[in-house]
Structures are given as structure tokens and as C-alpha cells.
Enzyme design. Sequence first.
Site, PDB file in Angstrom:
ATOM      1  N   LYS A  27       0.833  -1.200   0.000  1.00  0.00           N
ATOM      2  CA  LYS A  27       0.000   0.000   0.000  1.00  0.00           C
ATOM      3  C   LYS A  27       0.866   1.248   0.000  1.00  0.00           C
ATOM      4  O   LYS A  27       0.667   2.151  -0.811  1.00  0.00           O
ATOM      5  CB  LYS A  27      -0.903  -0.049   1.239  1.00  0.00           C
ATOM      6  CG  LYS A  27      -2.202   0.675   1.090  1.00  0.00           C
ATOM      7  CD  LYS A  27      -3.094   0.415   2.316  1.00  0.00           C
ATOM      8  CE  LYS A  27      -3.758  -0.955   2.216  1.00  0.00           C
ATOM      9  NZ  LYS A  27      -4.373  -1.387   3.508  1.00  0.00           N
ATOM     10  N   ARG A  94      -3.467   2.872   8.382  1.00  0.00           N
ATOM     11  CA  ARG A  94      -3.681   1.543   7.803  1.00  0.00           C
ATOM     12  C   ARG A  94      -2.401   0.714   7.889  1.00  0.00           C
ATOM     13  O   ARG A  94      -1.308   1.231   7.703  1.00  0.00           O
ATOM     14  CB  ARG A  94      -4.049   1.635   6.323  1.00  0.00           C
ATOM     15  CG  ARG A  94      -5.413   2.206   6.032  1.00  0.00           C
ATOM     16  CD  ARG A  94      -5.601   2.230   4.512  1.00  0.00           C
ATOM     17  NE  ARG A  94      -6.961   2.574   4.143  1.00  0.00           N
ATOM     18  CZ  ARG A  94      -7.342   3.799   3.784  1.00  0.00           C
ATOM     19  NH1 ARG A  94      -6.475   4.786   3.770  1.00  0.00           N
ATOM     20  NH2 ARG A  94      -8.598   4.020   3.439  1.00  0.00           N
ATOM     21  N   GLY A 103      -5.137 -10.969   7.826  1.00  0.00           N
ATOM     22  CA  GLY A 103      -5.133 -11.294   9.258  1.00  0.00           C
ATOM     23  C   GLY A 103      -4.780 -10.123  10.149  1.00  0.00           C
ATOM     24  O   GLY A 103      -4.980 -10.170  11.369  1.00  0.00           O
ATOM     25  N   MET A 105      -4.621  -5.933  11.470  1.00  0.00           N
ATOM     26  CA  MET A 105      -5.470  -4.772  11.638  1.00  0.00           C
ATOM     27  C   MET A 105      -5.594  -4.062  10.317  1.00  0.00           C
ATOM     28  O   MET A 105      -4.636  -3.941   9.578  1.00  0.00           O
ATOM     29  CB  MET A 105      -4.835  -3.828  12.668  1.00  0.00           C
ATOM     30  CG  MET A 105      -5.711  -2.628  12.929  1.00  0.00           C
ATOM     31  SD  MET A 105      -4.807  -1.327  13.784  1.00  0.00           S
ATOM     32  CE  MET A 105      -4.674  -0.145  12.446  1.00  0.00           C
ATOM     33  N   ARG A 338      -5.183  -0.017  -8.757  1.00  0.00           N
ATOM     34  CA  ARG A 338      -4.670  -1.391  -8.786  1.00  0.00           C
ATOM     35  C   ARG A 338      -5.094  -2.005 -10.113  1.00  0.00           C
ATOM     36  O   ARG A 338      -5.992  -1.485 -10.781  1.00  0.00           O
ATOM     37  CB  ARG A 338      -5.216  -2.205  -7.613  1.00  0.00           C
ATOM     38  CG  ARG A 338      -6.725  -2.282  -7.602  1.00  0.00           C
ATOM     39  CD  ARG A 338      -7.227  -2.993  -6.363  1.00  0.00           C
ATOM     40  NE  ARG A 338      -8.680  -2.871  -6.303  1.00  0.00           N
ATOM     41  CZ  ARG A 338      -9.413  -3.158  -5.238  1.00  0.00           C
ATOM     42  NH1 ARG A 338      -8.831  -3.568  -4.122  1.00  0.00           N
ATOM     43  NH2 ARG A 338     -10.721  -3.037  -5.265  1.00  0.00           N
ATOM     44  N   HIS A 454     -15.637 -25.950   2.987  1.00  0.00           N
ATOM     45  CA  HIS A 454     -15.893 -27.322   2.558  1.00  0.00           C
ATOM     46  C   HIS A 454     -16.618 -27.341   1.209  1.00  0.00           C
ATOM     47  O   HIS A 454     -16.228 -28.042   0.275  1.00  0.00           O
ATOM     48  CB  HIS A 454     -16.734 -28.039   3.619  1.00  0.00           C
ATOM     49  CG  HIS A 454     -17.057 -29.449   3.263  1.00  0.00           C
ATOM     50  ND1 HIS A 454     -18.217 -29.810   2.623  1.00  0.00           N
ATOM     51  CD2 HIS A 454     -16.346 -30.593   3.414  1.00  0.00           C
ATOM     52  CE1 HIS A 454     -18.216 -31.122   2.422  1.00  0.00           C
ATOM     53  NE2 HIS A 454     -17.093 -31.615   2.896  1.00  0.00           N
ATOM     54  N   GLU A 743       4.195 -43.426 -12.102  1.00  0.00           N
ATOM     55  CA  GLU A 743       3.132 -43.073 -11.149  1.00  0.00           C
ATOM     56  C   GLU A 743       3.326 -43.758  -9.804  1.00  0.00           C
ATOM     57  O   GLU A 743       2.667 -43.431  -8.832  1.00  0.00           O
ATOM     58  CB  GLU A 743       1.759 -43.407 -11.730  1.00  0.00           C
ATOM     59  CG  GLU A 743       1.638 -44.836 -12.236  1.00  0.00           C
ATOM     60  CD  GLU A 743       0.330 -45.083 -12.993  1.00  0.00           C
ATOM     61  OE1 GLU A 743      -0.649 -44.354 -12.767  1.00  0.00           O
ATOM     62  OE2 GLU A 743       0.294 -46.026 -13.804  1.00  0.00           O
ATOM     63  N   SER A 762       5.586 -41.012 -19.048  1.00  0.00           N
ATOM     64  CA  SER A 762       4.479 -40.081 -18.845  1.00  0.00           C
ATOM     65  C   SER A 762       4.133 -40.112 -17.358  1.00  0.00           C
ATOM     66  O   SER A 762       3.770 -41.157 -16.827  1.00  0.00           O
ATOM     67  CB  SER A 762       3.280 -40.487 -19.693  1.00  0.00           C
ATOM     68  OG  SER A 762       2.221 -39.585 -19.464  1.00  0.00           O
ATOM     69  N   CYS A 830       0.361 -36.852 -17.734  1.00  0.00           N
ATOM     70  CA  CYS A 830      -1.007 -37.084 -18.185  1.00  0.00           C
ATOM     71  C   CYS A 830      -1.985 -37.121 -17.023  1.00  0.00           C
ATOM     72  O   CYS A 830      -3.123 -37.501 -17.180  1.00  0.00           O
ATOM     73  CB  CYS A 830      -1.090 -38.371 -19.004  1.00  0.00           C
ATOM     74  SG  CYS A 830      -0.638 -39.842 -18.085  1.00  0.00           S
ATOM     75  N   TYR A 850       6.043 -32.348 -22.743  1.00  0.00           N
ATOM     76  CA  TYR A 850       4.659 -31.973 -23.040  1.00  0.00           C
ATOM     77  C   TYR A 850       3.760 -32.220 -21.823  1.00  0.00           C
ATOM     78  O   TYR A 850       4.125 -32.950 -20.911  1.00  0.00           O
ATOM     79  CB  TYR A 850       4.119 -32.749 -24.253  1.00  0.00           C
ATOM     80  CG  TYR A 850       3.918 -34.220 -24.003  1.00  0.00           C
ATOM     81  CD1 TYR A 850       2.723 -34.702 -23.463  1.00  0.00           C
ATOM     82  CD2 TYR A 850       4.914 -35.141 -24.284  1.00  0.00           C
ATOM     83  CE1 TYR A 850       2.539 -36.053 -23.213  1.00  0.00           C
ATOM     84  CE2 TYR A 850       4.740 -36.492 -24.040  1.00  0.00           C
ATOM     85  CZ  TYR A 850       3.548 -36.939 -23.501  1.00  0.00           C
ATOM     86  OH  TYR A 850       3.365 -38.264 -23.233  1.00  0.00           O
TER      87      TYR A 850
END
Lengths: 874, 874
Positions: A27, A94, A103, A105, A338, A454, A743, A762, A830, A850
Site C-alpha cells: 500500500k 492503515r 489477518g 489490523m 490497482r 468445505h 506413477e 508419462s 497425463c 509436453y
Amino acid sequence: MTDKRIYAFGAGKADGNTGMKQLLGGKGANLAEMAGLGLPVPPGFTITTETCRAYHDAGKEMPAGLMSEIRKAVAVVEKHLKRKFGQGLLFSVRSGAAASMPGMMDTVLNLGLNDATVETLATETGSARFAYDSYRRFITMFGDVVAGVSRKFFDAELDAAKKRTRAKLDSDVSAEELKKVVGLLKEVYRRETGEEFPQDPWLQLERSILAVFESWNNDRAIEYRRIHRIRGLLGTAVNVQAMVFGNLNDNSATGVAFTRDPATGANEFFCDVLFNAQGEDVVAGLRTPDDFEAFHERMPKLADELLEIRSSLERHYRDMQDMEFTIEDGKLYILQTRNGKRSARAALRIAISMVEEELLTREEAIVKIDAGSLNQLLHPTFDPKANVQVIATGIPASPGAAKGKVVFTPEAAELMAHKGETVILVREETSPEDIKGMAASQGILTARGGRTSHAAVVARQMGKTCVAGCGELAIDEHERVFRAGNIVVREGQYISLNGSTGEVMLGDVPTVPPELSGDFETIMAWSDEFRRLGVRANADTPVDANKAREFGAEGIGLCRTEHMFFDATRINRMREMILARSLEQKQAALAKLLPMQREDFVGLFRAMDGMPVTIRLLDPPLHEFLPQDSAIQQVIADELEVPVRVVQESVEALHEVNPMLGLRGCRLGLTQPLIYDMQVQAIIEAVRDAERGGAKVEAEIMIPLVGTVDELRPLRRRIEAQVERFNLEKQAKVKVKIGTMIEVPRAALTADKVAEEADFFSFGTNDLTQMTLGVSRDDAEKGFLIEYVIRGIFPTDPFATIDAEGVGKLVEMGIQLGRKTRKDLKVGICGEHGGDPESIEFCHNAGLDYVSCSPYRVPIARLAAAQAAIKAAR
Amino acid sequence: MTDKRIYAFGAGKADGNTGMKQLLGGKGANLAEMAGLGLPVPPGFTITTETCRAYHDAGKEMPAGLMSEIRKAVAVVEKHLKRKFGQGLLFSVRSGAAASMPGMMDTVLNLGLNDATVETLATETGSARFAYDSYRRFITMFGDVVAGVSRKFFDAELDAAKKRTRAKLDSDVSAEELKKVVGLLKEVYRRETGEEFPQDPWLQLERSILAVFESWNNDRAIEYRRIHRIRGLLGTAVNVQAMVFGNLNDNSATGVAFTRDPATGANEFFCDVLFNAQGEDVVAGLRTPDDFEAFHERMPKLADELLEIRSSLERHYRDMQDMEFTIEDGKLYILQTRNGKRSARAALRIAISMVEEELLTREEAIVKIDAGSLNQLLHPTFDPKANVQVIATGIPASPGAAKGKVVFTPEAAELMAHKGETVILVREETSPEDIKGMAASQGILTARGGRTSHAAVVARQMGKTCVAGCGELAIDEHERVFRAGNIVVREGQYISLNGSTGEVMLGDVPTVPPELSGDFETIMAWSDEFRRLGVRANADTPVDANKAREFGAEGIGLCRTEHMFFDATRINRMREMILARSLEQKQAALAKLLPMQREDFVGLFRAMDGMPVTIRLLDPPLHEFLPQDSAIQQVIADELEVPVRVVQESVEALHEVNPMLGLRGCRLGLTQPLIYDMQVQAIIEAVRDAERGGAKVEAEIMIPLVGTVDELRPLRRRIEAQVERFNLEKQAKVKVKIGTMIEVPRAALTADKVAEEADFFSFGTNDLTQMTLGVSRDDAEKGFLIEYVIRGIFPTDPFATIDAEGVGKLVEMGIQLGRKTRKDLKVGICGEHGGDPESIEFCHNAGLDYVSCSPYRVPIARLAAAQAAIKAAR
């Protein structure tokens, strides 16, 4: 550590600039930047983040000499404005660290007011109501954020006053009544803190500054930094800035402006102005703002001045700006600027026109686009021409355009979905018990919770539209009704949710299919120039393959052959094979599947003519082809003419405690070789047939779930022998590449060995994530994962964005080790991460060749790949 | 590549020695060594492995000039023995690579015989029967291994002859008849190969040598090398050695000897001799051999010569030797020597006495002991004084002393076990369907399959005794009977299995509890001197803890607290907690468990006075505490006075598709903090109570299943706060260390971060193996894992011996990264690998501080740790 602790800004100059965010916070650095540009920013000063650190290091002692430096800085402001602090000059205070941090002030406005100066303000402004309303707000804010008195005590007094005077709105309360309220608030303050409300403006200022320092280390801020992995910051800066009032008189105004149209991106100034009003009034939406034309008519000089500021800000920040301004008694002030939020369509337009205007290079333009937002352009959206009635706006938690009948319980959702109705589940908030109902719904609307609630996390995981935390909703689950303002919506009524804007609309709003503009094509073309990563699609059918090509895919990175078995006409052949007691029966069942698979592959090869097609051999465990339900078991037994006992025994024999870690992938290929034999045969024949038909085929056979080269080697040998035999017998010249999924963590750890037998890798990051983190995706939606994401134990859903620190490390090891053995090893991904922009950036940096993703995400991947390349080159 | 292709040995000298195994193979190098020592080895020569390689490199061409070199080498042998090849001088031809490799061609004996020389042999030996029997054997061996004619064709002719002449044994067949058989065998050879049986001894020799070269690359040999990871060998050597005959006359003999008693280790010569006999007769066991005393009486000079050879071999090889010798017409030949197999008791005795005799240093002696064999000493064994009737001997596949009633089907095993009987399952071979029956049995006996058969692998995994591949058994499953020679055993009869020797004994052989000798204590004391690794035990009760201390454990590395909940008196409190609907009910249930847990811990702390005790907080998923069976659900509902619906709903809610990757360990601790709170409170109070009682306590709290430091941090903070609060309230000084299991791959990959919040690491290699390999241990016994081990895809069961290449790499990374953050990080292992010698060597080399294993494996771990340290120091 610099010695300078206070950086002034205002009156056309500033000690700081936008590059000093570490020291001045975001700021403060931006205020300095604007002041330095000569923009009319209300003057003030920023106390550095280092000062905050010094405060904490010294055991929470106000640093020696700081207050006298502050007095000097205030004197400079007084000199500029020719007003005395506490006598016409009020301040806002501020916090502001280098990273945005909710979080801490936030803000104290109107600082400097006391029982005496409130009268001065009333006199100067000619409005006692304005003065006392400002004083009321100040006491409340100061009490709340500085002295720690719960806001509800203050609000209760105002509410009581409204009730007493039968006032509907805050603005209906008279000056007289507000004066009384101020007295009561000071009483509350005394009661709760045991001391008088401070009348000395300097004491107010000192205590507010200390409160900002303090807030840096409160529990919420620490937790926020932990969750968001904000590290290495010194502390927060403190911004002290002169207040200006757009509601001072009729020569005053307040407004917001976008330098271009945020919906279309057109280079047109977009401005809302309220005369004789202040910021809060704009937000409250009580009055309809005037547009720029009206503004220009009424205040031509100021409007021209704003137009000039518009261009200079755009030129300076090289992006579309979202500005806030205030006019106080004929003088224009810029309070904030901004980068403005925009629709995907606007983002593309702005990027392209800024390149045309030579404001940006193409690289810069590309990087500024939110790749994920392209999703808006690729899926049906609400018809912009539709006459919609927005009844509430919540947090856009999961994108999409959903509509359906309102239900209030997961049970009702399931029931109605079962009847073929499309439904929107409306809940106060959701919990794991609601999972099935959520799955049955088109969209989810909640009254509470944010982007990590949630409902939001689960909806994104399910790919459902979600608008969360829509506080305007009053839900009565019992009566099956919700209210939004004056609107009442009952169960069964249609609503529509825009998951990209958070809008809740009444009725069945029509949608339109996506229409890809020339701008889209331009950006895609530019992206293709800059990206290094190839982009392929996961596709199992010619239809998907054609869609993928249309969106620019350069091949198929994953064809899941099992999808071809689940087809209604084929699954019984598969079951026959599983239930067969003799080798001959098995072969007979597979022989029936062979021509079907071959035709599938011929279709794919034709669709992808000239491009590589990676076909994964059967991956899921066999039990997925058999039903658990005993009634269905009976039906199948009848169809296949076997005793139901045979089906039951097979289900029992195939049951596994942990199927995720079970008999599937290459483990099946090794222990039941006939299935892979059939699939390989189908591929070989399809290559020959498609090539005969004139297609250029690049077939890649991919073996899943490999954990050691000793699994891959025999499978590879068997395939090679099969191809050789076919070529010999049929005088053919079929060629295939043979590679493997990576994997299983062990495959990544021993990738040097695995690469000895693999033409390509992959990364299957879905399963790799499950095993590396030890988290079952099948159980994720009702399990602890949701709670972990909400609590920030996992920074994001690791199945949506790759866990770079853990899973990513294995990917990097796998690539490095694999290429040590085989320099030219082709490496792709993939898993679903292949369509996630953040993960794509990881893939680029890790050196993959890729990414492969669902057809609809191909454009996102192309753009994200370009962005990653551009960023990496910097 | 050396130029020399042939290395001669014999007559007191040799071109090679035991260090040349790469070039001469193991067999050739040892023959050379013995010849070089001046031992009476029948002369011969070895063709190098490089020559084999050259043969294959040249496209299977006999290397130029080799045959003439061979002729020269044969001439040297002829000169030594003063006999001509094919005229009194016959050869054996054997393959022999640097590593033992059963897949290759083994042996051709009596090479050089033909229709003419067989008569010479008959005349020279005075036994036509001997000569024609030798010729018969030669044709069969040559036909089988050189010409590739199936052995069964040859055997059929001999069998027919036996039938014809009503001969029972081969030796009952007359010379006349054998002469006929030889004619028939040559006929078979012609029929099957299309050519005459070669009569030229030189051609016989050349073809045999080529056959050995060929056998290096046959499918079986390649497969064997692949499975056993034999790499980097050049090829096989070929050993050509003069034949000697112990059955030439009464001045001849054959025998085997152990230089010390292989059962007790006593320094006494152990020798079995058969006069006028050959090797095969000893193996066939048709005649009872004479002992050394009888030998000495009959042939005192030769016996003394053998005694001298005994000492020189022991001095030379510095180990107990297992020798084979032959006396041909009054001349002693040594045919083979190798390190002798021995019992655990003998191994200890031999090691100690060889140190006393200054044959070995203590380090050398320690390394020579098979650490795993100590198991024999620590568990009950068959009473050596018992009068046993060994009816058959198979492959010792899984150690132990098992006895029970014979059953032939897994169903019978289950049924009888259910009735409280102990049973031995006897099968042709086992398959995955037999799992439950195997689990119900004390031991498993199979007629087929080796150490990697299904039965063997599963039995070792289950910790059951197994004797496999007992070919002498004729099993009739239908009649429920098996025969071993003349003995018939019916279902229900008692047999006893010695899993360490492979012996099958009739009846219920009594066992004796283990008695630890002074030798055991000596070896343990030496081990403790040399080892660097600490050894702790996994123990959950004071009884286990005391046993562990007795065996030399230096602490508890893993106390599984959940074991304390499964106790019958406690599990309902746990269930109460799980089923509770309100926080208060949960707390109430946990409050009842608290004092029980506290007393458990007090007991452990007292037992381990002065030593560290690592307590793992609750690890398993909660569903393990609830029954799946609906009848038992009803019982529990009644006991706890809740509707059965509540139990059912809980079971349903806790169900997971993949519990292995589910809600357990620290995930439970984070989402249901009350359980850990209770456990931590119990630990804190127990530390205080035990210390008040005078014990010195080192409590270590271990948090399971951590995957990210963001899980560990809040749990650690919560425990620290709880300790601090307790100390403050109770004026106590309780201290605990807080550490974590490393069992999720991600924790190892990010161990630098995890170490920020951990005082220690303990690798849980059971789970780490499951996740790194993607293999569910719960499904392993009936799944593909067994097949993988049998087929050599996994070199060993990865749950028995750590997968050093994959899982081990993660362990090494975890240690290295962890210590980067925290130099003094204490690192241990508490998976079952902690008691496996090979894995312990890995742990030593990886730099772990300690291993933890079951109390009974503590001595094994101490010895294995010493061996690892000694080997690493070399």
C-alpha cells in the site's frame, strides 16, 4: 537496515516508490509511486516495516525518537494542506505489509476527532450530522481495532438509537440523535476498557500505530502467514494519510473507474460517480451513480483531469486499472489504483490492444492473462442478452453456469436428481455428510464460508459450480425457503448460479454455447510461438480427439483403453473373460473384444493423423468390471449363462483391502498376459489398417503402474516379439514406441533403470500424488483432505495443483535420472495436473516435453505453457 | 584380455589360483588353488571365461587354434598320469562361472569312452559291468546335455532292461545286459539325432566344450542371471579333469568329510567313507558308510594323509571345510572342498575356537556367522536327545520346529484348527486359494517347489515353518495319505517338520526351550564391541520389555499404543469414544482409558529404567475398533446401551475404499485431537509417577504418518503446551522428546522441513514400502507379490528385506535432508526390516543411529550390526 524510518508522500513527490514494497509494504509503495508521478494523492507518510521489526525485537517498545519523527512528518502534511492535525486535518491509519494479509489490523479512519474537533468539523463542513457520524465511526473503529472492545457493543447502541427513532437506515438518524449515540459509545468504551476515550489526537495516533505493529504478530496474522507460506517479511508498514471527504458539499464527489471496460475489454473509460457522497455510499448501492458523461457535464475540468490520470496510470502500470477517487470541494484526489479484475473476454481484448498500442510487448501481454479464466470462454455461459434478476452475490468459489431447482437437503437433491431433475443445493454450509447430495446437484450455494470452505473445495474437486459465503441469504431449511432481500425462493423454484462472478439469479437463465473470438485465436497463436512445452489431450474416442485437435492439441497423451470396455455392448465380453475357468474360454472372450478395440484405435489414429497417440494398456483392477450388488450379479449370471456362484466367487477372489495398491496396471499384464496380448494385437492391426487408409500413425504403447524395470522389461519384450511376428506373418512394417507411466514413487526413484526399457515416460501425477502423500483419492471428498485444505495443512488441493515440494521433487528426480540413461527420453504428464496453470509452470521448469489434459483445457494449457516459458526466460 | 586361454592344474602345481574366479570360474579357481597347495587333485585344465566370450562374440565359432591348445593340455595330463586319453584316461567336463549358476549345463562324466575303449576299461579294471555301466552313463549324459536328446528316452531303455531281467536296482543289471542296453542307447541316439554316437574321443571332447559355451546363453541361464541380478560376467569357464574311480577295486574308496562337527562345532574330524564305491553311492544312501576310525584301521597311511589335508585346508581357507575325496587303487584324490554348512550352535563354537586357535581375528570370526541362523537358538527346537524317525528330507524353506496332525486340504486345516487341533498342511504345492488353510496350520510341507515357491514365500511371510520340494513324498490327496519310501502317513497322524534342516519326522517330536550358551554370550559381547548401530526393541508390554532387555536391547524403539486398546477390558471404552455423539461423551470415555494407559506406560518406563522408550501415538484407523459383522454389532450395541443403528452408521461413516491411505495416524490426531490429548496426558503422568518411583525415564513421543511439517508443527505445539501446563500446575519437571515416523514418501522427500519440528526420526519401513512400491501388504499373501517374488521381478520379499534401490533411496534422502537441518537428529528404524540382517547392513551404511526389532530378533540385530560395521570398515 536503513536509518530512515518514515517515508513521506504527497504534493507531487515521495520518498519511496513501487519498488520498495519490502520496506514500505504494498500500500505504502503504491501511494508513494502515485505521489511521485505527480498524481493528486492526499499527503501522508509511511512508517517502514523495519521499524515494526525493531519494535518487536525490542520487546514491544516504541522505538526511541520515533514519535518526534512522526510529529515532524505530520507537520509536513499540515504545511501542505494548511490545516492543523485535530483541527480540520484528520488521518487514516492503515497497516500494509509487502504481501496482502487480511489477518492484520486494517483501518482506522477519521483519526484526530475528539469532543472539541468534532465541533470544528461540524462548523467547517456545515454539517453536524456528518461530523458526529464521522466521530461515531471513529470511536467504533478505534475501540474495536486499537482497544480491543467488541464491535457488537458499539453497534448495539446505534441499533438501539435507530429503533428508538424508528430510523430504517443509518443515514436516517439525525445529528442530534448521533450526538447522543457518541456519548453512549464513549460510555461503552469506558465500561469495557476502564478508561476514558482518548481525547488527545497525538495519543490516538500513537496508540493506533502501536496497534498496527502489534497486529503483525497476532494469532490470526501468524496463522495466515503460515497457511499462505508468507516468509521472510520484516513486519508491516504503517500508512498515515490525510482524510479527504467526497461528501463535504455539492462541489465534492466520490467514484470508482476502470480504465477500460472490464466486461468486454473495449478501450472505453468506465466510470461511476456519486456527487456529495463518500466511498461507503458507493458500496452500499443506495443511490444510482452517474456516468462519465454526466460527470463531465457537471465538472468538465475535473473530468478532463481524471481522463489524463487514466492514461498516465495505464501507461505507467501498463495494465488496465481499477481506481478510486474523491473530489473534495473541487479538488480531485486519487485514493487507490490497482490492476482491475476483468472477464476472460476482456482480458484477451486488453492484452491484444495494449500490444497494438505499443504499451506492452506480446510477452508481457501474454503473461498478464489469467490462463484459468479461459475456462469461461470454452464452456456454455449465461446469455449476456438475457434479462436476469440478480438476487444476491456471493463468493465465486467454483466456476461454471449452473441452474436448477432449489433444494435444501442433500437427501432432496439425491431424490430429485434421481427423478431426472437438475437441482441446486442451497445450504447454510456443507459438511462431509452432504457429499452425495452435492454430487447429485448442478451447483452449490452456501450462506457461509469462503473460497476454502468445505463446499468450495469439494465443488472444485467435483467440477461443480459453487457460490459460497452469500451472506445476504437467510435460509430456513425447515420451511424449505430462503430469502434474499425481499425476494423469497421456495424449494422447487429455479435459480441460476454464475460461479465466475458469484451472482445468484432468479429463474432458468438461458445459456449460450461458447464462441471463440478472433482475439482468442490471436492469443493462442502468440502462445504457440512462445511456449516450449507440447500440449496433448487425454482422449478416448474420435469425438474427443477431434475436439482436442480443434482446440490445438498436438497429439493424444493418454487414451484410457478401459473406457472402451465399460461400454454396455462390451462389458459382458470383459466379464466373460474374467469369469472364464479355462484358457480357451478366456481367449474366446478376448477374441470377441479384439475387433472392437481395433476399430476404436483405427478411429483415433485417423482423427489424429500425423500426430502421436499414446495408448495406455488396461489399468483398473478387474473387480471394477463386476458388480457388488447381488441382484445385479444374478442378472449377469443369467446373461452369461453361468451359476451366480461363479460371479460371487470371482467378486470375492478379486476383493482387495486396498485396491489402489492392488492388482492392476502392469501387474495384471504380467499375471494375466492374455489381456495385454489382445490389446497389443488390436493396436498393431489398427496401425496397419489406418496406414493402409492413408493416415500417418505414431502409435505409442504405454504401460501403467510400473514400479521396477523388471516389470517393464518382460512386457516390452513380449510386445516387441508380437510386433515382429505380425510384421513377418503379414509382411507389414508396423512400428510402435513403448513407454511407461511413472506413477509409483519407486519408478521415479529408479528412473535411470526404468529408462533402459522405455522410449518415453508419462508422469501419472494422480496416482503419484496418492502414493507419495499416502492419500486415497477415492476417500478424499468425505475424508480429512478437505479439512487439511481448509486448515491450510495442504496449501492447495494436491489433486488440483501439483505438490511441487513433495510430488514435484519425485517428478524432477524421475526426469533427471531418466535422461541420464536416455538423453532423448520424451517426458510428459497425463495426470489432471496437466491442465492446471500453476502445475504447467512447474512442468515447464522441470523440463517436461509436453503436458496432456482434457480437450477443454488444451487452450488453457497452451497459454499457461507460454506464460511459463516467458517467465522462465526473464 | 589375456592371451592365455587354458590354465592347467594337477601334480602339485597350477597356472591359476582362488583369486582368479572371474577368469577361471569358481570351480576352476578352487581346483587350481588346491593343486597349487600341493593337494592331490586329479589333473586337468580350465578353459577361461574369456574364451567363452570370444566364442559368442565371434558368432559361435570355435576360436581358432583352441583345439590344438587343448590337445597340448591333454598331453600334459597324459604325461602326469601315464595314460592315454581314450585308453585308460577318461575326462569329466564341467561348466563353471564366477557365480554359481544352476541354469547352465552341469557335467559330462566318463568322456572318452567308445566301443573300443570300453573294452580296455573292462580289461584294466577287471570289471566289464563297471565299464559298460560307465559307458551307459556317458551316452546318456552326452546325449542329454550335448546332443539335446531327452533323457527319458535313454532311461526308458534301462527301465525296460530292468523289467526284462526282473532287476530291482540299477546295480542288479548284469554286464551282459548292460552291453545290450548300450547298444540300444546308441540306437536311440541315432534315431533322435540322425547321426551315429560319436566314437572319436576328441570329437566327444570338442562337442562337450562347445555345449558348455552354448549353455551360457540358453534361456534358463539368461533367466537365472536376470533373476539373481548376476551381471558383468564374461561367460563360463570349462573344466576338463581326469576321471578317478573309487569303485575300481577294494583298494579304492570314496568319502565326504567335515573338518569339524557341523552340529556342535567341536574340533573333531567328521568323516564318512564307502570302500570300493563311487560318489553316487554315498548320495543314494544304499550302504551304511564307515567312520574315520574304521577308515584309519583299514588304510592308516591314507587316513593320516587325509588328516593332514584337513588341517592344511582349514588353515588355508580359515573356515570349516566340507570335502569330497576318492581313493583310486590306493591313491588319495581330493575332488572338492568348500565352506561347510553348520548349525547355529556349531557356527558360534567354530568362530570362537578359531579365534582361540589364532586362525581368525575376532572381526573375521564374527563376519563368518550367519546372523539369521541365531533364530535357531532363540526359539524352541526339537530335543536333540529325542529318538526321531526321519522319513524324508526336503528343502528347508522357512525355519522353525513345527508339529501337528497331517491334513491334505486347506479346508481340513481350517476345520481342524477351528477345533483346537494343531495341523501340518501337506500339499503337492500351494496356490493362493490355500492361504487361509496355510494360516490355520503350524507348518507346511510340499512335494514340489523350492525356496522361492509359493509355499516357501508365503510361509516365511506368515512366520510359519515350511519344508518344500520334498520329492520323496508321494501324496494322494484323494485317499488322504502320503508315502515316503515305505512309510505310509494318513490324515490325522502326527508329523514334525524341522524348517532349518528340511527334515520330516514321524510323530510328535518333543521340543526343548532355547538355552543360551556361553558361546552365545561371547559372540554377543564381541558384537557389541564392533557395532556402531544401537539396537532397540519393539515392545508394548513390560513382559516384552523385560525379554528385550534380557536379549540386550538398549531401549524401546516402538511401543504401539493401540495394542493397549485392543485388550478385552478396554476396547469397549474405545468404542464408546468412537460412537459418542457429544464432546462430553467422548471425553468421558477417554477419561476411563487415561488411567489404564498411564499404568501401561509406568510399567514400561520402570522396565526400561535408564533407557529411552519411544511411544507412538494412536496409529490405526478407528474402524479397526468396530466389528463388520452385524451380529457382533448388535452385541456391542447392547453392551454399550446404544441403538444398533448408531454402531452401523459409525461403521458406514468410517468405511474407506483404501484404508491404508486413509484417516489414521497424525490425521486422526489433527482431526480428533482428544485421543492424542488423552495419550499425551497419560505419558506425562506416567513419566512423573515412574520418576517418583525412582526410575530414570527417557520418554520419546512419536507421531505417526506425518507427510508434511505442517502436520507435525501443530501437534508438537499442542504436546509442548500440554507438558508446560502440567509442569506448571503440578510443579513437575516432566520432559519428553517429540519426533516422528518417516513412513509416507513425502516425509522422506521433505525431511529437511520435517526435521525443523522433530527431535528424532524413526523410519517406518513397512508403510514406506507399501507406499513407495504401491503394494498393499494386507493383500500381499493372495496377490501378485508372491508371484513377483517367485518370478524374480522382486529380488526378495520387500517386506522382509528392505528394497535398497527404491525404498532405501528414500531412507538415505530422509537421513541426509533431516541432518542438514538438524545435525544431531537421532534416526532409527522400527519397521520389521530392523530385525533382518541384510536390511541391518543397509541401515548401518545409510548412517542410521539404531534399529528396533522384535525382542527375539535383538541378538540377530546385534550380530548383524557388528558384521555390517566390520564389512564397512574393510
